[in-house]
Design an enzyme around this catalytic site. Structure first.
Site, short mmCIF file in Angstrom:
data_model
loop_
_atom_site.label_atom_id
_atom_site.label_comp_id
_atom_site.label_asym_id
_atom_site.label_seq_id
_atom_site.Cartn_x
_atom_site.Cartn_y
_atom_site.Cartn_z
N TRP A 151 0.85 -1.19 0.00
CA TRP A 151 0.00 0.00 0.00
C TRP A 151 0.89 1.24 0.00
CZ3 TRP A 151 -2.13 2.60 4.87
CH2 TRP A 151 -3.07 3.60 4.52
N ASP A 232 -0.96 -6.05 9.12
CA ASP A 232 -1.93 -5.03 8.73
C ASP A 232 -3.17 -5.80 8.25
OD1 ASP A 232 -3.40 -2.92 7.83
OD2 ASP A 232 -1.97 -2.22 6.34
N LYS A 268 -13.56 -0.99 5.72
CA LYS A 268 -14.08 -1.85 4.65
C LYS A 268 -15.17 -2.79 5.14
CE LYS A 268 -10.88 -0.30 1.75
NZ LYS A 268 -10.03 0.47 2.65
#
Length: 421
Positions: A151, A232, A268
């Site tokens: 990311w 993560d 999300k």
């Protein structure tokens, strides 16, 4: 003479006034993802598609607020909560339930009271707290290894935290899959006791995850090299539709005796993007060590933002603590994941079978996300000529595709690959 001197002084002062303090500040590059959204908004074409930002959209392309979230908000409203500050580490009920969701109800450190956990400003805030804590308190190394690619915000987060960022191999462009041998070789070559960042599920940006057996091998290497694993987990439940399946890597590592750091996001899987709800946690040896770590987390957080916001944490905790809402939420998460899986299947069929687009497209079905493999000139042509927006590296958010735009997208990709745009 005097008048001339005054005039020169006046001219000099006027010149100084025209020079801003910030005149030497250079313009920074646009954010690679948010910049896509800005270009999309400026486009007036009715066919435009935004596949840059990883936010879920429903079957009509609209933002989706989960029914379980609406019900949790209704319950909050009836309870008339006050607007007092939360503790520095957030809403205690929420952090307890967030840890249970991540580590599992049967987690040994959880049941021993040995997990230090704090609410954070979504996943980004969790990573930032973790980076700052490790830079200050991890005694063995100030080096963190990130997968290539990762990311885009990972590198600045950890650099700004005071850690040195290095990389390990992850994506194989040739197979559009996991470079597992390269990954293992790089972790074995890393200095002992380095920190290694691992995407727990739905690797961003490739969407390619290790299998459970591969995770077990990675765990063995991390243990052998005495590396410190920092997970993560931004997509728990959103990747496969199962919160337990998506937490496999974290739970396996903990079961094997690893002490881990974990960043969680509820953006999300609960659709709480703007509420900024997350958590950062560390497994510790015992409750006494947990208490010391807790005290240092507070010292890290206090000068950053003092304490986190309340509303999103109340929503998330309302879902996690109510069995009926929790079941409804899990069903909704599976529904979101299943819709994306169906879009993936349909896109694969269109490109490989219907349009016979040159290239290998099997990865569209095998990935959890999607890394299209398109070149930068092709992604640029798609934006400028087809009004299809994605990041320059070809990553798209599958959630942006729906029954109304997938055919146009497939035809545009086909034209870009064949050089017909």
């Amino acid at each position: 003479m005097l008048a001339s001197s005054v005039a020169r002084r006046s001219l000099g002062n006027n010149t100084l006034r025209t020079l801003s303090t910030w005149s030497a500040v250079p313009a920074g590059p646009p954010d690679p993802i948010l910049g896509v959204s800005e270009a999309f908004k400026a486009d007036k074409d009715s066919r435009k598609i935004n596949l840059g930002v990883g936010a879920y959209r429903d079957g009509t392309g609209k933002p989706y607020v989960l029914t379980s979230v609406k019900k949790a908000e209704d319950l909050i409203a009836t309870n008339h909560p006050d607007k007092e500050y939360l503790p520095i580490t957030g809403l205690p009920e929420f952090t307890k339930n967030a840890a249970k969701l991540a580590y599992g109800a049967d987690s040994v450190p959880l049941n021993q009271g040995a997990i230090a956990v704090t609410q954070s400003i979504s996943g980004t805030g969790a990573l930032r707290i973790g980076g700052a804590f490790l830079a200050r308190h991890y005694p063995h190394s100030k080096v963190i290894y990130l997968p290539t690619p990762s990311w885009g915000n990972h590198t600045p987060i950890f650099r700004d935290s005071g850690l040195e960022v290095r990389n390990y191999r992850y994506f194989d462009k040739g197979t559009v899959g996991l470079d597992f041998e390269g990954l293992k070789a790089d972790l074995k070559a890393a200095p002992e006791q380095s920190i290694v960042l691992l995407h727990a599920c739905a690797h961003n940006p490739t969407g390619i995850d290790p299998t459970p057996e591969q995770w077990k091998e990675i765990s063995d290497i991390v243990q052998e090299k005495k590396l410190f694993p920092f997970f993560d987990m931004a997509y728990q439940g959103f990747a496969s539709g199962s919160t337990s399946r998506d937490a496999f890597a974290v739970r396996h590592f903990v079961s094997q005796g690893h002490q881990v750091a974990l960043a969680q996001s509820f953006a999300k899987n609960m659709g709480l993007y703007g509420e900024r709800v997350g958590a950062f946690s560390l497994t510790t040896a015992d409750p006494a060590e947990k208490a010391r770590v807790d005290s240092q987390l507070k010292i890290v957080i206090r000068p950053m933002y003092s304490n986190p916001p309340m509303h999103g944490a109340l929503i998330a905790n309302g879902i996690l603590s109510d069995p009926a809402l929790y079941s409804e939420w899990e069903a909704e998460v599976k529904g979101m994941a299943d819709r994306i899986i169906s879009m993936r299947e349909r896109l694969y069929n269109m490109l490989s079978k219907d349009l016979k687009t040159p290239g290998e497209w099997g990865h569209i079905k095998s990935q959890i996300g999607i890394f299209t493999g398109l070149t930068q000139p092709q992604t640029k042509a798609l934006a400028e000529k087809a009004h299809v927006y994605m990041t320059a590296d070809g990553r798209i958010s599958m959630a942006g595709l729906n029954a109304g735009n997938i055919e146009y997208f497939a035809e545009s990709v086909d034209a870009a690959v064949k050089g017909n745009l």
